[in-house]
Write an enzyme that holds these catalytic residues in place. Structure first.
Site, PDB file in Angstrom:
ATOM      1  N   SER A 144      14.320  -5.271  -0.284  1.00  0.00           N
ATOM      2  CA  SER A 144      13.164  -4.590   0.310  1.00  0.00           C
ATOM      3  C   SER A 144      13.441  -3.100   0.201  1.00  0.00           C
ATOM      4  CB  SER A 144      13.064  -5.000   1.784  1.00  0.00           C
ATOM      5  OG  SER A 144      12.238  -4.109   2.506  1.00  0.00           O
ATOM      6  N   TYR A 157      16.782  -7.128  10.097  1.00  0.00           N
ATOM      7  CA  TYR A 157      16.209  -7.162   8.743  1.00  0.00           C
ATOM      8  C   TYR A 157      16.832  -6.083   7.854  1.00  0.00           C
ATOM      9  CZ  TYR A 157      12.359  -7.618   5.302  1.00  0.00           C
ATOM     10  OH  TYR A 157      11.605  -7.822   4.171  1.00  0.00           O
TER      11      TYR A 157
HETATM   12  P1  NAD Z   1       6.218 -15.503   3.518  1.00  0.00           P
HETATM   13  O1  NAD Z   1       6.354 -15.698   4.983  1.00  0.00           O
HETATM   14  O2  NAD Z   1       4.876 -15.511   2.877  1.00  0.00           O
HETATM   15  O3  NAD Z   1       7.141 -16.559   2.736  1.00  0.00           O
HETATM   16  C1  NAD Z   1       8.453 -16.834   3.110  1.00  0.00           C
HETATM   17  C2  NAD Z   1       8.775 -18.281   2.758  1.00  0.00           C
HETATM   18  O4  NAD Z   1      10.173 -18.512   3.084  1.00  0.00           O
HETATM   19  C3  NAD Z   1       7.945 -19.311   3.550  1.00  0.00           C
HETATM   20  O5  NAD Z   1       7.369 -20.257   2.657  1.00  0.00           O
HETATM   21  C4  NAD Z   1       8.983 -19.966   4.464  1.00  0.00           C
HETATM   22  O6  NAD Z   1       8.721 -21.343   4.736  1.00  0.00           O
HETATM   23  C5  NAD Z   1      10.258 -19.804   3.640  1.00  0.00           C
HETATM   24  N1  NAD Z   1      11.465 -19.926   4.474  1.00  0.00           N
HETATM   25  C6  NAD Z   1      11.702 -19.354   5.671  1.00  0.00           C
HETATM   26  N2  NAD Z   1      12.905 -19.753   6.148  1.00  0.00           N
HETATM   27  C7  NAD Z   1      13.430 -20.579   5.202  1.00  0.00           C
HETATM   28  C8  NAD Z   1      14.648 -21.315   5.122  1.00  0.00           C
HETATM   29  N3  NAD Z   1      15.564 -21.265   6.099  1.00  0.00           N
HETATM   30  N4  NAD Z   1      14.868 -22.065   4.014  1.00  0.00           N
HETATM   31  C9  NAD Z   1      13.943 -22.117   3.017  1.00  0.00           C
HETATM   32  N5  NAD Z   1      12.763 -21.454   3.057  1.00  0.00           N
HETATM   33  C10 NAD Z   1      12.514 -20.697   4.136  1.00  0.00           C
HETATM   34  O7  NAD Z   1       6.970 -14.110   3.238  1.00  0.00           O
HETATM   35  P2  NAD Z   1       6.997 -13.108   1.977  1.00  0.00           P
HETATM   36  O8  NAD Z   1       6.387 -11.856   2.415  1.00  0.00           O
HETATM   37  O9  NAD Z   1       6.540 -13.763   0.742  1.00  0.00           O
HETATM   38  O10 NAD Z   1       8.569 -12.836   1.909  1.00  0.00           O
HETATM   39  C11 NAD Z   1       9.409 -13.321   0.879  1.00  0.00           C
HETATM   40  C12 NAD Z   1      10.617 -12.407   0.777  1.00  0.00           C
HETATM   41  O11 NAD Z   1      10.185 -11.095   0.426  1.00  0.00           O
HETATM   42  C13 NAD Z   1      11.429 -12.267   2.073  1.00  0.00           C
HETATM   43  O12 NAD Z   1      12.809 -12.246   1.770  1.00  0.00           O
HETATM   44  C14 NAD Z   1      10.982 -10.916   2.593  1.00  0.00           C
HETATM   45  O13 NAD Z   1      11.956 -10.318   3.415  1.00  0.00           O
HETATM   46  C15 NAD Z   1      10.794 -10.174   1.295  1.00  0.00           C
HETATM   47  N6  NAD Z   1       9.961  -8.985   1.383  1.00  0.00           N
HETATM   48  C16 NAD Z   1       8.671  -9.073   1.796  1.00  0.00           C
HETATM   49  C17 NAD Z   1       7.902  -7.920   1.860  1.00  0.00           C
HETATM   50  C18 NAD Z   1       6.474  -7.943   2.308  1.00  0.00           C
HETATM   51  O14 NAD Z   1       5.924  -6.867   2.538  1.00  0.00           O
HETATM   52  N7  NAD Z   1       5.826  -9.078   2.412  1.00  0.00           N
HETATM   53  C19 NAD Z   1       8.462  -6.676   1.524  1.00  0.00           C
HETATM   54  C20 NAD Z   1       9.788  -6.626   1.110  1.00  0.00           C
HETATM   55  C21 NAD Z   1      10.521  -7.793   1.048  1.00  0.00           C
END
Ligand code: NAD
Length: 262
Positions: A144, A157
């Site tokens: 991130s 985080y």
């Molecule tokens: P999201 O909530 O849409 O998806 C996350 C997925 O991870 C979900 O399907 C959930 O069921 C799964 N998950 C959670 N715990 C789990 C576990 N213990 N084992 C297996 N699966 C698990 O979130 P997103 O925004 O798509 O985030 C995905 C990644 O991107 C994360 O690592 C997040 O930190 C990172 N990220 C997101 C953003 C943003 O703005 N959305 C920005 C930077 C980084």
């Protein structure tokens, strides 16, 4: 130099939703065989069926809690049985929990670090021997902009996302001789369920409106006040996975509309 994922075996964790799902879709579009690894089998299967229908690659659903060593081992074994090996791992599963440090429940701290850090470690540990057997591979961690800078309320985080940079660099060094590459993708804010949940939470914690959270906290340091999209992130995940040499290994790349130009 060709960038190709055709018939590659890929595992994307957290692929039932958001960014992980978009990466899986991009890989299937490139002709790869993709494991949709997520907590619930039914949710993973539903995404896998949708992506397989679009093709030209294919997908399977694999239930896996990335914090559980036995589930990770069993899930990767299923992928190897189905696809014959592992070429690409995207460790993407993640959650967000926001509190000031002095109010952060210790159980929540441990839960968040386990999903982001234990998950990256366990999936890498299990996939590396399979990549060695194939003569190389690509490991991508979902970092991130918070891998490079801090925001209030996000102690767990920010700590986890900084930690992923270190793990990727070690894997890049250990994997170099085997053609195993490691990279971190560092997105800015992307409007997935993870971010939608934070808008009202941060408004309440900071005592500002939801609009202010979006304009000031989330997009304030972008060059154009725009959210990054899941497609932006998926395209970078394609490049890191398909890049044919070690030239980019160990690098982390921001995908953030100019937020944090480190
Ligand atoms: P999201 O909530 O849409 O998806 C996350 C997925 O991870 C979900 O399907 C959930 O069921 C799964 N998950 C959670 N715990 C789990 C576990 N213990 N084992 C297996 N699966 C698990 O979130 P997103 O925004 O798509 O985030 C995905 C990644 O991107 C994360 O690592 C997040 O930190 C990172 N990220 C997101 C953003 C943003 O703005 N959305 C920005 C930077 C980084």
């Amino acid at each position: 130099m060709t960038m190709n994922l055709k018939d590659k075996s890929c595992i994307v964790t957290g692929a039932a939703s958001g960014i992980g799902r978009a990466i899986a879709e991009r890989y299937v579009r490139a002709g790869a065989s993709v494991a949709i690894a997520d907590l619930r089998q039914d949710a993973a299967d539903a995404v896998a069926a949708e992506l397989t229908a679009k093709g030209p690659g294919r997908a399977i659903g694999v239930a896996m809690d990335v914090t559980d060593e036995d589930q990770v081992n069993a899930g990767v074994a299923r992928v190897v049985a189905a696809f014959g090996g592992v070429d690409v791992l995207v460790s993407n599963a993640g959650i967000q929990i926001v509190h000031p440090v002095e109010e952060f429940p210790f159980a929540d701290w441990k839960k968040l670090l386990a999903i982001h850090l234990d998950g990256a470690f366990l999936t890498s540990k299990t996939c590396i021997p399979h990549m060695k057997a194939r003569g190389g591979g690509s490991i991508i961690f979902m970092g991130s902009v918070h891998s490079r800078e801090a925001s209030p309320l996000k102690s767990a985080y920010v700590t986890a996302k900084h930690g992923l940079l270190g793990l990727a660099r070690v894997i890049a060094k250990e994997g170099g001789a085997y053609g195993i590459r490691a990279n971190v993708i560092c997105p800015g804010f992307v409007r997935t369920p993870l971010v939608e949940k934070q808008i009202p939470e941060q408004a309440a914690e900071l005592g500002i409106s939801e609009q202010e959270v979006i304009e000031r906290i989330m997009l304030g340091e972008t060059v154009d006040k725009e959210f990054t999209t899941v497609e932006d992130v998926a395209e970078v995940a394609f490049v890191f996975a398909a890049f044919p040499t070690n030239a980019l290994t160990g690098q982390a790349l921001n995908v953030s509309h100019g937020w944090n130009m480190a």
